[in-house]
Design a protein around this motif. Structure first.
Motif, PDB file in Angstrom:
ATOM      1  N   PRO A 185       0.801  -1.237   0.000  1.00 36.98           N
ATOM      2  CA  PRO A 185       0.000   0.000   0.000  1.00 36.98           C
ATOM      3  C   PRO A 185       0.828   1.278   0.000  1.00 36.98           C
ATOM      4  N   LEU A 186       2.104   1.196   0.410  1.00 40.87           N
ATOM      5  CA  LEU A 186       2.948   2.389   0.421  1.00 40.87           C
ATOM      6  C   LEU A 186       3.102   2.971  -0.973  1.00 40.87           C
ATOM      7  N   LEU A 187       3.035   2.110  -1.998  1.00 39.24           N
ATOM      8  CA  LEU A 187       3.145   2.585  -3.378  1.00 39.24           C
ATOM      9  C   LEU A 187       1.960   3.463  -3.769  1.00 39.24           C
ATOM     10  N   LYS A 188       0.844   3.322  -3.065  1.00 38.76           N
ATOM     11  CA  LYS A 188      -0.357   4.125  -3.321  1.00 38.76           C
ATOM     12  C   LYS A 188      -0.511   5.248  -2.289  1.00 38.76           C
ATOM     13  N   LYS A 189       0.579   5.546  -1.572  1.00 38.34           N
ATOM     14  CA  LYS A 189       0.571   6.570  -0.516  1.00 38.34           C
ATOM     15  C   LYS A 189      -0.432   6.229   0.579  1.00 38.34           C
ATOM     16  N   GLN A 190      -0.532   4.933   0.861  1.00 35.68           N
ATOM     17  CA  GLN A 190      -1.368   4.458   1.955  1.00 35.68           C
ATOM     18  C   GLN A 190      -0.488   3.755   2.973  1.00 35.68           C
ATOM     19  N   VAL A 191      -0.598   4.176   4.216  1.00 38.16           N
ATOM     20  CA  VAL A 191       0.138   3.525   5.299  1.00 38.16           C
ATOM     21  C   VAL A 191      -0.858   2.665   6.066  1.00 38.16           C
ATOM     22  N   ILE A 192      -0.743   1.362   5.886  1.00 38.88           N
ATOM     23  CA  ILE A 192      -1.644   0.429   6.553  1.00 38.88           C
ATOM     24  C   ILE A 192      -0.828  -0.405   7.535  1.00 38.88           C
ATOM     25  N   VAL A 193      -1.133  -0.246   8.800  1.00 37.42           N
ATOM     26  CA  VAL A 193      -0.457  -0.985   9.864  1.00 37.42           C
ATOM     27  C   VAL A 193      -1.446  -2.030  10.372  1.00 37.42           C
ATOM     28  N   SER A 194      -1.115  -3.283  10.170  1.00 35.07           N
ATOM     29  CA  SER A 194      -2.051  -4.339  10.560  1.00 35.07           C
ATOM     30  C   SER A 194      -2.160  -4.476  12.071  1.00 35.07           C
ATOM     31  N   SER A 195      -1.071  -4.190  12.781  1.00 33.45           N
ATOM     32  CA  SER A 195      -1.135  -4.285  14.243  1.00 33.45           C
ATOM     33  C   SER A 195      -0.026  -3.470  14.883  1.00 33.45           C
ATOM     34  N   VAL A 196      -0.336  -2.883  16.031  1.00 31.70           N
ATOM     35  CA  VAL A 196       0.632  -2.187  16.864  1.00 31.70           C
ATOM     36  C   VAL A 196       0.477  -2.722  18.281  1.00 31.70           C
ATOM     37  N   HIS A 197       1.579  -3.134  18.872  1.00 25.35           N
ATOM     38  CA  HIS A 197       1.526  -3.627  20.255  1.00 25.35           C
ATOM     39  C   HIS A 197       2.514  -2.839  21.102  1.00 25.35           C
ATOM     40  N   ILE A 198       2.039  -2.312  22.218  1.00 26.41           N
ATOM     41  CA  ILE A 198       2.867  -1.555  23.155  1.00 26.41           C
ATOM     42  C   ILE A 198       2.863  -2.301  24.475  1.00 26.41           C
ATOM     43  N   ASP A 199       4.042  -2.716  24.901  1.00 22.13           N
ATOM     44  CA  ASP A 199       4.156  -3.554  26.090  1.00 22.13           C
ATOM     45  C   ASP A 199       4.664  -2.759  27.289  1.00 22.13           C
ATOM     46  N   SER A 200       3.919  -2.803  28.358  1.00 19.86           N
ATOM     47  CA  SER A 200       4.300  -2.230  29.661  1.00 19.86           C
ATOM     48  C   SER A 200       4.701  -0.756  29.604  1.00 19.86           C
ATOM     49  N   PRO A 201       3.895   0.104  28.960  1.00 14.62           N
ATOM     50  CA  PRO A 201       4.235   1.536  28.969  1.00 14.62           C
ATOM     51  C   PRO A 201       3.976   2.137  30.344  1.00 14.62           C
ATOM     52  N   ALA A 202       4.808   3.106  30.713  1.00 18.03           N
ATOM     53  CA  ALA A 202       4.637   3.799  32.005  1.00 18.03           C
ATOM     54  C   ALA A 202       4.587   5.297  31.746  1.00 18.03           C
ATOM     55  N   LEU A 203       3.501   5.935  32.159  1.00 13.34           N
ATOM     56  CA  LEU A 203       3.293   7.364  31.949  1.00 13.34           C
ATOM     57  C   LEU A 203       3.218   8.070  33.301  1.00 13.34           C
ATOM     58  N   ARG A 204       3.987   9.146  33.440  1.00 12.63           N
ATOM     59  CA  ARG A 204       4.016   9.902  34.696  1.00 12.63           C
ATOM     60  C   ARG A 204       3.496  11.316  34.439  1.00 12.63           C
ATOM     61  N   LEU A 205       2.413  11.679  35.119  1.00 12.12           N
ATOM     62  CA  LEU A 205       1.788  12.991  34.966  1.00 12.12           C
ATOM     63  C   LEU A 205       1.868  13.751  36.285  1.00 12.12           C
ATOM     64  N   VAL A 206       2.162  15.043  36.199  1.00 10.45           N
ATOM     65  CA  VAL A 206       2.287  15.874  37.391  1.00 10.45           C
ATOM     66  C   VAL A 206       1.391  17.099  37.245  1.00 10.45           C
ATOM     67  N   ARG A 207       0.618  17.385  38.282  1.00 12.94           N
ATOM     68  CA  ARG A 207      -0.240  18.574  38.330  1.00 12.94           C
ATOM     69  C   ARG A 207       0.407  19.580  39.261  1.00 12.94           C
ATOM     70  N   PHE A 208       0.866  20.705  38.691  1.00  8.38           N
ATOM     71  CA  PHE A 208       1.562  21.723  39.474  1.00  8.38           C
ATOM     72  C   PHE A 208       0.607  22.749  40.065  1.00  8.38           C
ATOM     73  N   GLU A 209      -0.379  23.150  39.264  1.00  6.97           N
ATOM     74  CA  GLU A 209      -1.384  24.115  39.670  1.00  6.97           C
ATOM     75  C   GLU A 209      -2.739  23.613  39.189  1.00  6.97           C
ATOM     76  N   PRO A 210      -3.833  24.207  39.664  1.00  6.45           N
ATOM     77  CA  PRO A 210      -5.148  23.698  39.261  1.00  6.45           C
ATOM     78  C   PRO A 210      -5.317  23.522  37.750  1.00  6.45           C
ATOM     79  N   GLU A 211      -4.707  24.386  36.956  1.00  4.80           N
ATOM     80  CA  GLU A 211      -4.864  24.266  35.507  1.00  4.80           C
ATOM     81  C   GLU A 211      -3.514  24.125  34.800  1.00  4.80           C
ATOM     82  N   LEU A 212      -2.518  23.659  35.508  1.00  6.15           N
ATOM     83  CA  LEU A 212      -1.190  23.498  34.919  1.00  6.15           C
ATOM     84  C   LEU A 212      -0.668  22.089  35.193  1.00  6.15           C
TER      85      LEU A 212
END
Length: 200
Positions: free
Chosen positions: A92-119
């Motif tokens: 499909p890349l030849l037709k400018k189409q990006v087709i991904v049959s599967s994506v697997h993400i293993d054990s991701p870790a996301l850390r979010l911090v709230r500094f102020e009520p809206e920050l």
């Protein structure tokens, strides 16, 4: 006749092995890796690193040790992914189409911090980007993207609240996510999310 068939198969095997060698030793770890890091850092405004980028016959394109550093504390990761893989269909890349049959993400870790009520630690990433040049009438997008399946296993999100006066941290673990994405003239996302519980 048998010798000709054997010779043809041997030539094909050599070509495939040479192609895999080039992809795994030159194209992905040298050329594509640099492009990914540069593009990600420009979009996220944070340091981005990862260990390996290679092609696996079964898993597809594999990336290991992917890390997005915290903007406030570059030594601490905002996002870390031990391993992620994607199986991309080539024709499909030849037709400018990006087709991904599967994506697997293993054990991701996301850390979010709230500094102020809206920050939050990601607030700057939500700022509107520079307006793109208006499209001409009838102009088609440069490519279309379809991700048939996305799966996240054993995900972890840690939220730290500093806006309450005293530090409070809560962690959500064992997150499972399954979905799909389609990007053509518009963005369409569908899927399901499972969150077992939290730890305070």
């Amino acid at each position: 006749m048998a010798k000709k068939i054997f010779l043809v198969l041997a030539v094909i095997l050599v070509i495939v092995c040479a192609g895999l060698f080039y992809v795994n030793k030159v194209l992905l770890p040298v050329q594509i890796k640099g492009m990914i890091i540069k593009s990600a850092e420009e979009q996220l405004h944070r340091q981005v690193t990862f260990n390996e980028l290679y092609y696996h016959p079964i898993k597809g394109v594999v990336i290991t040790g992917f890390t997005v550093a915290s903007k406030e504390k570059p030594g601490e990761p905002m996002l870390s992914v031990p391993e992620a893989s994607a199986r991309v269909m080539l024709w499909p890349l030849l037709k400018k189409q990006v087709i991904v049959s599967s994506v697997h993400i293993d054990s991701p870790a996301l850390r979010l911090v709230r500094f102020e009520p809206e920050l939050w630690s990601f607030s700057d990433m939500l700022q509107p980007a520079q307006p793109a040049a208006p499209k001409k009438a009838g102009e088609k997008p440069p490519f279309s993207l379809v991700i048939s399946g996305i799966s996240v296993s054993n995900g972890r999100v840690q939220v730290t609240d500093l806006a309450r006066g005293d530090e409070f941290t809560e962690t959500i673990e064992a997150i499972e996510l399954h979905g799909s994405v389609a990007l053509n003239t518009s963005l369409r996302i569908s899927g399901s999310l499972t969150v077992p519980g939290t730890q305070g």
